[in-house]
Design a protein around this motif. Sequence first.
Motif, PDB file in Angstrom:
ATOM      1  N   ASP A 475       0.835  -1.197   0.000  1.00 20.09           N
ATOM      2  CA  ASP A 475       0.000   0.000   0.000  1.00 20.09           C
ATOM      3  C   ASP A 475       0.875   1.255   0.000  1.00 20.09           C
ATOM      4  O   ASP A 475       1.826   1.371   0.790  1.00 20.09           O
ATOM      5  CB  ASP A 475      -0.901  -0.006   1.239  1.00 20.09           C
ATOM      6  CG  ASP A 475      -1.825   1.186   1.278  1.00 20.09           C
ATOM      7  OD1 ASP A 475      -2.831   1.173   0.542  1.00 20.09           O
ATOM      8  OD2 ASP A 475      -1.523   2.136   2.028  1.00 20.09           O
ATOM      9  N   ALA A 476       0.547   2.205  -0.863  1.00 24.76           N
ATOM     10  CA  ALA A 476       1.371   3.409  -1.002  1.00 24.76           C
ATOM     11  C   ALA A 476       1.446   4.196   0.301  1.00 24.76           C
ATOM     12  O   ALA A 476       2.524   4.657   0.705  1.00 24.76           O
ATOM     13  CB  ALA A 476       0.821   4.286  -2.126  1.00 24.76           C
ATOM     14  N   GLY A 477       0.323   4.364   0.969  1.00 23.03           N
ATOM     15  CA  GLY A 477       0.322   5.108   2.221  1.00 23.03           C
ATOM     16  C   GLY A 477       1.115   4.412   3.307  1.00 23.03           C
ATOM     17  O   GLY A 477       1.829   5.045   4.090  1.00 23.03           O
ATOM     18  N   VAL A 478       0.983   3.095   3.369  1.00 23.78           N
ATOM     19  CA  VAL A 478       1.736   2.330   4.361  1.00 23.78           C
ATOM     20  C   VAL A 478       3.231   2.444   4.091  1.00 23.78           C
ATOM     21  O   VAL A 478       4.027   2.736   4.988  1.00 23.78           O
ATOM     22  CB  VAL A 478       1.290   0.858   4.350  1.00 23.78           C
ATOM     23  CG1 VAL A 478       2.212   0.008   5.213  1.00 23.78           C
ATOM     24  CG2 VAL A 478      -0.150   0.730   4.816  1.00 23.78           C
ATOM     25  N   ALA A 480       4.873   4.711   2.464  1.00 21.26           N
ATOM     26  CA  ALA A 480       5.375   6.077   2.647  1.00 21.26           C
ATOM     27  C   ALA A 480       5.670   6.386   4.110  1.00 21.26           C
ATOM     28  O   ALA A 480       6.458   7.284   4.408  1.00 21.26           O
ATOM     29  CB  ALA A 480       4.364   7.080   2.094  1.00 21.26           C
ATOM     30  N   SER A 481       5.062   5.623   5.027  1.00 19.39           N
ATOM     31  CA  SER A 481       5.271   5.893   6.447  1.00 19.39           C
ATOM     32  C   SER A 481       6.645   5.455   6.936  1.00 19.39           C
ATOM     33  O   SER A 481       7.095   5.892   7.995  1.00 19.39           O
ATOM     34  CB  SER A 481       4.180   5.208   7.271  1.00 19.39           C
ATOM     35  OG  SER A 481       4.328   3.793   7.255  1.00 19.39           O
ATOM     36  N   PHE A 482       7.322   4.580   6.180  1.00 19.44           N
ATOM     37  CA  PHE A 482       8.654   4.151   6.617  1.00 19.44           C
ATOM     38  C   PHE A 482       9.667   4.016   5.483  1.00 19.44           C
ATOM     39  O   PHE A 482      10.869   3.947   5.742  1.00 19.44           O
ATOM     40  CB  PHE A 482       8.568   2.816   7.371  1.00 19.44           C
ATOM     41  CG  PHE A 482       8.060   1.655   6.554  1.00 19.44           C
ATOM     42  CD1 PHE A 482       8.903   0.942   5.712  1.00 19.44           C
ATOM     43  CD2 PHE A 482       6.736   1.244   6.651  1.00 19.44           C
ATOM     44  CE1 PHE A 482       8.442  -0.133   4.971  1.00 19.44           C
ATOM     45  CE2 PHE A 482       6.256   0.166   5.916  1.00 19.44           C
ATOM     46  CZ  PHE A 482       7.118  -0.526   5.072  1.00 19.44           C
ATOM     47  N   ALA A 483       9.215   3.966   4.245  1.00 16.35           N
ATOM     48  CA  ALA A 483      10.127   3.805   3.119  1.00 16.35           C
ATOM     49  C   ALA A 483      10.590   5.179   2.647  1.00 16.35           C
ATOM     50  O   ALA A 483       9.904   5.856   1.878  1.00 16.35           O
ATOM     51  CB  ALA A 483       9.432   3.049   1.989  1.00 16.35           C
ATOM     52  N   THR A 484      11.745   5.591   3.125  1.00 17.64           N
ATOM     53  CA  THR A 484      12.294   6.902   2.777  1.00 17.64           C
ATOM     54  C   THR A 484      13.732   6.737   2.328  1.00 17.64           C
ATOM     55  O   THR A 484      14.445   5.823   2.774  1.00 17.64           O
ATOM     56  CB  THR A 484      12.237   7.862   3.973  1.00 17.64           C
ATOM     57  OG1 THR A 484      13.014   7.338   5.052  1.00 17.64           O
ATOM     58  CG2 THR A 484      10.803   8.068   4.441  1.00 17.64           C
ATOM     59  N   ILE A 491       8.893   7.343  -0.317  1.00 18.43           N
ATOM     60  CA  ILE A 491       8.738   6.748  -1.630  1.00 18.43           C
ATOM     61  C   ILE A 491       7.493   7.331  -2.294  1.00 18.43           C
ATOM     62  O   ILE A 491       6.433   7.426  -1.676  1.00 18.43           O
ATOM     63  CB  ILE A 491       8.642   5.212  -1.513  1.00 18.43           C
ATOM     64  CG1 ILE A 491       8.703   4.562  -2.893  1.00 18.43           C
ATOM     65  CG2 ILE A 491       7.402   4.778  -0.747  1.00 18.43           C
ATOM     66  CD1 ILE A 491       8.888   3.048  -2.835  1.00 18.43           C
ATOM     67  N   PRO A 492       7.576   7.798  -3.537  1.00 23.93           N
ATOM     68  CA  PRO A 492       6.424   8.424  -4.194  1.00 23.93           C
ATOM     69  C   PRO A 492       5.280   7.434  -4.410  1.00 23.93           C
ATOM     70  O   PRO A 492       5.502   6.276  -4.773  1.00 23.93           O
ATOM     71  CB  PRO A 492       6.998   8.903  -5.532  1.00 23.93           C
ATOM     72  CG  PRO A 492       8.486   8.963  -5.324  1.00 23.93           C
ATOM     73  CD  PRO A 492       8.798   7.863  -4.360  1.00 23.93           C
ATOM     74  N   SER A 493       4.064   7.887  -4.203  1.00 25.72           N
ATOM     75  CA  SER A 493       2.910   7.011  -4.391  1.00 25.72           C
ATOM     76  C   SER A 493       2.796   6.562  -5.839  1.00 25.72           C
ATOM     77  O   SER A 493       2.350   5.439  -6.114  1.00 25.72           O
ATOM     78  CB  SER A 493       1.628   7.724  -3.958  1.00 25.72           C
ATOM     79  OG  SER A 493       1.430   8.905  -4.714  1.00 25.72           O
ATOM     80  N   LEU A 590      -6.811   1.020   4.776  1.00 29.66           N
ATOM     81  CA  LEU A 590      -6.410  -0.263   5.332  1.00 29.66           C
ATOM     82  C   LEU A 590      -6.287  -0.248   6.849  1.00 29.66           C
ATOM     83  O   LEU A 590      -6.151  -1.306   7.467  1.00 29.66           O
ATOM     84  CB  LEU A 590      -5.073  -0.706   4.716  1.00 29.66           C
ATOM     85  CG  LEU A 590      -5.122  -1.119   3.243  1.00 29.66           C
ATOM     86  CD1 LEU A 590      -3.754  -1.582   2.773  1.00 29.66           C
ATOM     87  CD2 LEU A 590      -6.144  -2.232   3.035  1.00 29.66           C
ATOM     88  N   PHE A 591      -6.328   0.940   7.453  1.00 25.95           N
ATOM     89  CA  PHE A 591      -6.218   1.029   8.909  1.00 25.95           C
ATOM     90  C   PHE A 591      -7.576   1.239   9.583  1.00 25.95           C
ATOM     91  O   PHE A 591      -7.624   1.531  10.781  1.00 25.95           O
ATOM     92  CB  PHE A 591      -5.269   2.158   9.315  1.00 25.95           C
ATOM     93  CG  PHE A 591      -3.833   1.864   8.997  1.00 25.95           C
ATOM     94  CD1 PHE A 591      -3.101   0.980   9.776  1.00 25.95           C
ATOM     95  CD2 PHE A 591      -3.211   2.458   7.910  1.00 25.95           C
ATOM     96  CE1 PHE A 591      -1.778   0.701   9.484  1.00 25.95           C
ATOM     97  CE2 PHE A 591      -1.884   2.185   7.612  1.00 25.95           C
ATOM     98  CZ  PHE A 591      -1.169   1.300   8.398  1.00 25.95           C
TER      99      PHE A 591
END
Length: 641
Positions: A475-478, A480-484, A491-493, A590-591
């Motif tokens: 999931d893009a939002g998930v 983005a919360s840790f993939a930097t 990480i771009p969506s 998803l949350f």
Amino acid sequence: MDLQPLALPATAGDWLPWTDARVEQGVAAAEAGLADLRAAAPGDPVALTRWNDVEVALSQVLSLVSLLGAVHPDGAVREAAESHDLATRRLATDVYLDAEVHARLAALDADALDAPARRVLADALRAFRRSGVDRDDATRERVRELDRRAQELGQSFSRAIREGRRTTRVPAASLADLPADWLAAHPADADGTVEVSTDYPDTLPVLTHARDAEARRAVARTMHNVAWPENDAVLAELLTTRRERATLLGHADWPSYDAELKMIGEGDRIPEFVDRVAEAADAPGRRDLADLLEVARAAGEDVVDFSSWRHHLETLRRERFDVDTQEVRRYLDAGKVRAGLLEVTGRLFGLRYEPVDAPTWHPEVTSHDVHLEDGTLLGRVHLDLHPRPDKYHHAAQFSLVPGVRDRLLPEGVLVCNFSRGLMELDHVVTLFHEFGHLLHHVLAGRHDWVRFSGVSTEWDFVEAPSQLLEEWAWDAGVLASFATDEHGTPIPSELVGRMRAAQELGTALLARTQTAYAAISYAFHQECPPDLTARLRELMARYSLVELVTDTHFHAGFGHLEGYTSAYYTYLWSKVIAQDLFSAFDADDLFAPEVARRYRDTVLAAGGSRDAADLVEDFLGRPYDDRAFSAWLDHRGEDHL
């Protein structure tokens, strides 16, 4: 009751005597429970409580020694753990062949018990029957011999894989396309060659990124010859030993015996299920294969095999979706991924992870206590995520302590072999998958009966919660919360969307490979073929669209043949359920707490207290079906573009 985690040894030299002492205590507790059970008056319900005591004691010992035999860096500790494992399993075999113990349990009035106790009793009586307790003396003795031999062979098979690390030397020039961090960690020797081990962080980047076909083929050949030739004879005897045990107890073959405990129910339903999935995946899989063959031919190759499919799929994904896994890797620092995993699962399931500074078997292992939002301590988890010599080679969840209400705090361990630096996205997905098992173990650790603890549900279902959790890693939002990246940029969506579309390319092709593994698992046990390599090649040619590399013996390193025996099909069976479970979640949120907490409490926390099909039906509000799985199988990602 204020339960405490297991206190592990503080110094390396303490591990061996500590392990010996823990095993001695556990065996003594089991024998005391057996004595109390035998002393119970016929029909006294206390016999079932004493049976639970026996199972608790044996579970503690077997969990501990199974883990230590797979991960401890000290060979003496591993050897002792394996010895204790065999001795304890022999004790368990003797228990299930004990007519007096069986008689005490069989004398109980099931109607006088509550529902959980009735389930425990029924399970125990079935286990005694399946062990041959009601057979004549000669049959029981032969079953005992076969059990012990199978345990020895299974341990030898796994040890050969675990300790079978091999290396390949390839020219440094052939690896120029690999990621910079991989190259920095693998400098060329004076002769201009680089050593590539069979550890996943070494091998998989080569198979994915190296353009040099000969280098890939050499590395793949080494990878698929782990534990060859020694495991060929071991596996052959293990198969015949299992078959004799099954037929001795009145079953047609081992798969028929083993399937009795599964959702599938009957052994001959396994090939029917495998063939259905293979047929469903055939047309989309052949479309995938045609695409990969086109890429292969453009690179001067004329076949898609186990040395090339990753590379050609990577090329196709890059060309079609503009996704380069080396670009993706820079967002996936191992430390950030681990922290993100805890944050994501904590938020999803209402959990809090508290870091623990406590001794473990290796300095790289990290530990966390797991709490509910109200502060209730649920258990402890340990993350052993990186490769080292003589460690279990793959990725799995191990139990350290089984959870039992007011008696034992559950502790589980993730044993993986991921990079210490930047990770492949596939490995991030695998990490989420294995953590799903860990959550299942901890959340289902508050039952009175150890029979219900953790992942002790039907094996067809046990992978479903883990396969479900993989969806959060996509999931893009998930993400983005840790993939930097190194600058902290998420990480771009848009990149995640392309990644998801690229990942779905090849889904059916890889599903066909899974049907091949399932067919091997079943046919080897059903047939006990005299030439395992020849039969392997026949089955791969029938089911897999990806060819084997010549002069390889995949079965010798196929560790699932030991633990899963004839039931590797369960990965596919669980995937059907996992896709249906995911349909209950809102893909745009998803949350969403209501569905996640309901899933946590209805499915995960229940452990083995009810049949898996009933748990899933309670969660979904209907029996599960294969519609979501069928859609996933033929999905090629166009809606992500």
